[in-house]
Design an enzyme around this catalytic site. Structure first.
Site, PDB file in Angstrom:
ATOM      1  CB  SER A  42      -0.879   0.002   1.251  1.00  0.00           C
ATOM      2  OG  SER A  42      -0.050  -0.036   2.403  1.00  0.00           O
TER       3      SER A  42
ATOM      4  CB  CYS B  87       0.865  -5.229   1.951  1.00  0.00           C
ATOM      5  SG  CYS B  87      -0.405  -4.348   2.874  1.00  0.00           S
ATOM      6  CG  ASN B  88       2.141  -8.260   7.543  1.00  0.00           C
ATOM      7  OD1 ASN B  88       2.360  -9.361   8.000  1.00  0.00           O
ATOM      8  ND2 ASN B  88       3.112  -7.415   7.275  1.00  0.00           N
TER       9      ASN B  88
ATOM     10  CB  CYS C 121       3.029  -3.378   9.714  1.00  0.00           C
ATOM     11  SG  CYS C 121       2.947  -2.043   8.498  1.00  0.00           S
ATOM     12  CB  THR C 122       6.058  -4.735   4.962  1.00  0.00           C
ATOM     13  OG1 THR C 122       5.019  -3.930   4.382  1.00  0.00           O
ATOM     14  CG2 THR C 122       5.684  -6.204   4.853  1.00  0.00           C
TER      15      THR C 122
ATOM     16  CE1 TYR D 182      -4.320  -0.462  -0.623  1.00  0.00           C
ATOM     17  CE2 TYR D 182      -3.447  -2.685  -0.463  1.00  0.00           C
ATOM     18  CZ  TYR D 182      -3.791  -1.584  -1.235  1.00  0.00           C
ATOM     19  OH  TYR D 182      -3.621  -1.628  -2.595  1.00  0.00           O
ATOM     20  N   GLY D 183      -5.186  -0.345   5.993  1.00  0.00           N
ATOM     21  CA  GLY D 183      -5.835  -0.658   7.266  1.00  0.00           C
ATOM     22  C   GLY D 183      -7.168   0.066   7.431  1.00  0.00           C
TER      23      GLY D 183
HETATM   24  N1  DGL Z   1       2.853  -2.273   4.840  1.00  0.00           N
HETATM   25  C1  DGL Z   1       1.454  -2.558   5.096  1.00  0.00           C
HETATM   26  C2  DGL Z   1       1.343  -3.816   5.936  1.00  0.00           C
HETATM   27  O1  DGL Z   1       2.274  -4.601   6.017  1.00  0.00           O
HETATM   28  C3  DGL Z   1       0.776  -1.316   5.598  1.00  0.00           C
HETATM   29  C4  DGL Z   1      -0.687  -1.463   5.785  1.00  0.00           C
HETATM   30  C5  DGL Z   1      -1.580  -0.283   5.567  1.00  0.00           C
HETATM   31  O2  DGL Z   1      -1.489   0.383   4.530  1.00  0.00           O
HETATM   32  O3  DGL Z   1      -2.458  -0.076   6.423  1.00  0.00           O
HETATM   33  O4  DGL Z   1       0.325  -4.130   6.492  1.00  0.00           O
END
Ligand code: DGL
Length: 283
Positions: free
Chosen positions: A33, A96-97, A206-207, A64-65
């Protein structure tokens, strides 16, 4: 007496050496994201230096959360398909998790290249923890997903898992990458549940978070083991490349440079120095 030689039996002649086919460079698409996928890309570059990396950040949909699950699935699938239509990638990494916990089945059904997803590294954390108290720092969406409960049941059933779903940390890290300071006092307050629970192992679920690992380690010096998914994802990516015909030597034959970072929305040049430090450029 005839001088003519008697015919020699035909012997197979060694064929002249054929030119080797040009070495193909493994092409890997890394999707997130935002900028978090760059932490995974860095691990992939360390293990598979010959790979050419394209990172796509869906900054128009970030974070994305805060998005409904169906939106995350649609955006992930359509942005990855758009890139696959432009270039022949060998592996797609959903770095992205938050997206991986919902979008992988739809993505795998839509594409014909191998897809690697990332989930919080609960399993390796459980293997490392002495106190059996583990912290999970992730987005609010990831800490709520049933997938996480399943991971804990499967791999850490005997551990107490302290979860912190931080609503702003991904945005703070996006700002930090653009040169603004990380609000460490506020971050320190948010990490207090880990101190209270006495965790000895912390999972960065979270990455984005490994990008600021040094600050996190400074704020939680009592944590002995820091676990993220980067190296495991890189290993899996290498295995999939080998399964699709690359030789182990092809993955380390040289060091690729000039990796590309694409954005789905407008982006300012203030991100360029950060990208350059990681070997990427806006494309
Ligand atoms: N790097 C995304 C992850 O690992 C960020 C998530 C997001 O955009 O909320 O979840």
């Amino acid at each position: 007496m005839s001088t003519a030689r008697s015919p020699q039996p035909l012997r197979p002649q060694p064929s002249p050496p054929r030119p080797l086919p040009p070495q193909r460079v493994p092409e890997i698409l890394v999707f997130d994201s935002g900028l978090g996928g760059l932490s995974i890309a860095a691990s992939i570059h360390r293990q598979i230096p010959a790979a050419r990396l394209t990172h796509v950040a869906d900054n128009a949909g970030f974070p994305y959360g805060n998005q409904p699950e169906a939106t995350v699935v649609d955006r992930t699938v359509s942005l990855v398909l758009e890139q696959l239509a432009r270039r022949a990638f060998d592996v797609v990494v959903v770095a992205c998790n938050t997206a991986s916990t919902v979008a992988l089945p739809a993505l795998r059904a839509a594409v014909d290249v191998p897809v690697v997803g990332v989930v919080p590294a609960i399993k390796p954390a459980a293997a490392l923890s002495d106190s059996r108290r583990i912290g999970l720092l992730a987005t609010p969406a990831t800490v709520k997903r049933p997938y996480l409960e399943q991971l804990i049941r499967d791999f850490a059933a005997d551990c107490a898992i302290e979860r912190v779903g931080h609503p702003q940390l991904v945005s703070w890290i996006e700002d930090w990458a653009r040169g603004r300071p990380l609000p460490e006092p506020a971050l320190s307050v948010a990490l207090q549940p880990f101190r209270d629970a006495g965790v000895d192992t912390l999972v960065l679920g979270c990455t984005h978070y490994p990008l600021v690992r040094e600050a996190l380690q400074r704020l939680l010096p009592e944590v002995a083991h820091w676990v993220d998914s980067g190296d495991a994802i890189a290993r899996r990516t290498g295995a999939l490349l080998e399964a699709s015909g690359f030789q182990p030597g092809d993955l380390v034959r040289h060091k690729s440079s000039g990796h590309r970072c694409l954005f789905s929305g407008p982006v300012m040049a203030d991100i360029d120095p950060f990208l350059a430090r990681l070997g990427f450029r806006q494309a």
